[in-house]
Motif scaffolding. Structure first.
Motif, PDB file in Angstrom:
ATOM      1  N   LYS A  57       4.763  15.848   1.635  1.00 15.48           N
ATOM      2  CA  LYS A  57       4.967  17.186   0.851  1.00 15.48           C
ATOM      3  C   LYS A  57       5.317  17.089  -0.317  1.00 15.48           C
ATOM      4  O   LYS A  57       5.081  18.087  -1.320  1.00 15.48           O
ATOM      5  N   THR A  58       5.829  15.985  -0.859  1.00 14.25           N
ATOM      6  CA  THR A  58       6.403  15.776  -2.451  1.00 14.25           C
ATOM      7  C   THR A  58       5.236  14.796  -3.083  1.00 14.25           C
ATOM      8  O   THR A  58       5.685  14.431  -4.238  1.00 14.25           O
ATOM      9  N   GLY A  59       4.042  14.817  -2.404  1.00 17.74           N
ATOM     10  CA  GLY A  59       3.106  13.642  -3.093  1.00 17.74           C
ATOM     11  C   GLY A  59       3.595  12.485  -3.544  1.00 17.74           C
ATOM     12  O   GLY A  59       3.272  11.794  -4.454  1.00 17.74           O
ATOM     13  N   GLY A  60       4.426  11.640  -2.566  1.00 14.47           N
ATOM     14  CA  GLY A  60       4.930  10.332  -2.591  1.00 14.47           C
ATOM     15  C   GLY A  60       6.197  10.507  -3.622  1.00 14.47           C
ATOM     16  O   GLY A  60       6.572   9.141  -4.005  1.00 14.47           O
ATOM     17  N   ARG A  61       6.734  11.537  -4.124  1.00 17.33           N
ATOM     18  CA  ARG A  61       7.842  11.500  -5.131  1.00 17.33           C
ATOM     19  C   ARG A  61       8.965  10.963  -4.181  1.00 17.33           C
ATOM     20  O   ARG A  61       9.968  10.442  -4.841  1.00 17.33           O
ATOM     21  N   ILE A  62       9.218  11.264  -2.978  1.00 17.43           N
ATOM     22  CA  ILE A  62      10.421  11.179  -2.172  1.00 17.43           C
ATOM     23  C   ILE A  62      10.018  10.350  -1.028  1.00 17.43           C
ATOM     24  O   ILE A  62       9.052  10.589  -0.069  1.00 17.43           O
ATOM     25  N   GLU A  63      10.972   9.131  -0.593  1.00 20.07           N
ATOM     26  CA  GLU A  63      10.731   8.278   0.307  1.00 20.07           C
ATOM     27  C   GLU A  63      12.253   8.356   1.215  1.00 20.07           C
ATOM     28  O   GLU A  63      13.179   8.559   0.682  1.00 20.07           O
ATOM     29  N   VAL A  64      11.926   7.856   2.518  1.00 18.33           N
ATOM     30  CA  VAL A  64      13.148   7.696   3.342  1.00 18.33           C
ATOM     31  C   VAL A  64      13.290   6.525   3.935  1.00 18.33           C
ATOM     32  O   VAL A  64      12.385   5.736   4.414  1.00 18.33           O
ATOM     33  N   GLN A  65      14.285   5.868   3.596  1.00 22.40           N
ATOM     34  CA  GLN A  65      14.533   4.205   4.391  1.00 22.40           C
ATOM     35  C   GLN A  65      15.650   4.240   5.246  1.00 22.40           C
ATOM     36  O   GLN A  65      16.595   4.728   5.185  1.00 22.40           O
ATOM     37  N   VAL A  66      15.280   3.948   6.761  1.00 20.41           N
ATOM     38  CA  VAL A  66      16.021   4.112   7.684  1.00 20.41           C
ATOM     39  C   VAL A  66      16.651   2.902   8.019  1.00 20.41           C
ATOM     40  O   VAL A  66      15.906   1.770   8.025  1.00 20.41           O
TER      41      VAL A  66
END
Length: 329
Positions: A57-66
Motif C-alpha cells: 500500500k505504501t510502495g515499500g515505504r513502510i515495513e513491519v518486523q515481527v
C-alpha cells in the motif's frame, strides 16, 4: 510491574529494537511488532501478512518486523513498552487489557457470545469499532480484533464435569481481575501467571491447570502435562492488534490510514489460519491420548451472575453489554 523494573524492561527492549518507529532515509519506516506466540501461530502470521499488505500500500515505504515467541517480553511487559512507543505494534489478549480498557472486560465476560459466528458478527460491526476506539484515550490505537477461539479448562488432576470438580484446583489465569474473579466464582483457586511459565508450573505442580483454546493448549505443549481437557467453553476473549499512539502520531495521515486498512485486511487471513489451526491442534491433542469431556454449562453460567454485576456495572458498560446481546439476535 514496579517503576524501576518497568523502565529496565523498556531499556532492554529499546536495546533490541533500537527504539520505536524508525524513520530512515527517504521516509523508510520500520514498525516493530511483538507477539508472545511462536512463529507460525495464526496471530504471528497475520501480522506478517499485515506487513506485506502495508508495504504494498505504501510502495515499500513502510515495513513491519515481527518479533514472535515473547522475544520482547510477556504480554504485560509488551503492553507497557507499546504505550511508551518502544514497541510499535503489539498483539495481546483482551484479558490483560481489562484493567486498562474497561470495555474489553464486557467482551470477555463468560458465555457472552453464543457461538464463533456470533462473536465474529458482533466484533466486525459497530460494537467492535466502539471497543477499539476505547483504546485511544489509554495511549493505544486499536487496529483489529483477532479470534482466540473458545477457552476451556484443562488440568492434571481430573475431568471437570460439574462445579464440584472445580473445587480446590489451582488454575492459572491471565493477569486480569475478571479472570481471577471468574475462577473464584467457580470454586477454584486462581493463580496469575505469565503464559511462558505455565508449562513448568503444570510440570512441577505449582498449578493444577489452566484455561485456553485448542491451538494454545497444543502449541505450548500443555497437553503433555495436563491430560484432562473439559469443554466448558467459558469465554471467547479475543486478541487485539494495537499500535502505540506515540508511534501512530509520528506517521502522516495517509500512512495512518494505510496501517488501519492493512490491519483490517489481516483479520480475514488470521481467521483462515485460525480455523485450520484449531482443527489441526485438536487432532494432535486427541491422538496424544488426552481425555476430553463435555460439560453441562448451565450451572457454570448461573455462577457468573456476580461477575456480570461487577464488570458491567456502569451505565456505559451495561449499554455495551446490551449492544452485544442485541447484535446476536
Amino acid at each position: 510491574m514496579g517503576t524501576v523494573k518497568m523502565l529496565a524492561a523498556v531499556a532492554a527492549a529499546a536495546t533490541i529494537l533500537g527504539g520505536g518507529v524508525t524513520l530512515a532515509q527517504a521516509a523508510d519506516t520500520v514498525l516493530r511488532a511483538a507477539d508472545t506466540h511462536p512463529n507460525g501461530y495464526p496471530t504471528v502470521e497475520a501480522m506478517k501478512y499485515m506487513g506485506e499488505v502495508l508495504k504494498e500500500k505504501t510502495g515499500g515505504r513502510i515495513e513491519v518486523q515481527v518479533f514472535d515467541s515473547h522475544q520482547l517480553g510477556e504480554e504485560k511487559e509488551t503492553i507497557e513498552q507499546t504505550k511508551f512507543g518502544v514497541i510499535d505494534l503489539d498483539r495481546v489478549s483482551f484479558a490483560p487489557m481489562n484493567n486498562i480498557v474497561p470495555e474489553t472486560s464486557v467482551v470477555c465476560l463468560p458465555y457472552v457470545f453464543s457461538s464463533v459466528e456470533s462473536f465474529r458478527k458482533v466484533m466486525d460491526g459497530p460494537v467492535g469499532e466502539e471497543v477499539l476506539k476505547a483504546f485511544e484515550p489509554k495511549g493505544y490505537i486499536g487496529l483489529a480484533v483477532y479470534d482466540s477461539g473458545a477457552r476451556s479448562f484443562y488440568n492434571s488432576k481430573r475431568p471437570i464435569k460439574t462445579l464440584e470438580d472445580m473445587k480446590g484446583l489451582k488454575i492459572r489465569v491471565q493477569q486480569s481481575d475478571l479472570f481471577l474473579d471468574m475462577v473464584k466464582a467457580l470454586g477454584a483457586n486462581p493463580t496469575p501467571m505469565a503464559y511462558g511459565e505455565v508449562y513448568s508450573g503444570l510440570q512441577t505442580g505449582l498449578i493444577d491447570g489452566a484455561e485456553n483454546n485448542w491451538p494454545s493448549y497444543e502449541s505450548s505443549h500443555h497437553y503433555e502435562v495436563a491430560k484432562y481437557f473439559s469443554l466448558d467453553q467459558h469465554a471467547q476473549c479475543p486478541e487485539v492488534l494495537m499500535m502505540s499512539k506515540i508511534s501512530y502520531d509520528k506517521l502522516p495521515a495517509e500512512d495512518q490510514q494505510a496501517v488501519r486498512d492493512a490491519a483490517k485486511e489481516s483479520v480475514k487471513k488470521m481467521r483462515e489460519l485460525w480455523d485450520a489451526q484449531e482443527e489441526k491442534s485438536r487432532k494432535i491433542v486427541e491422538e496424544s491420548g488426552v481425555q476430553i469431556n463435555d460439560v453441562d454449562k448451565a450451572p457454570f453460567q448461573e455462577a457468573m451472575a456476580p461477575i456480570y454485576d461487577k464488570y458491567a456495572s456502569t451505565p456505559e458498560l451495561k449499554a455495551l453489554l446490551q449492544k452485544i446481546r442485541d447484535a446476536q439476535k
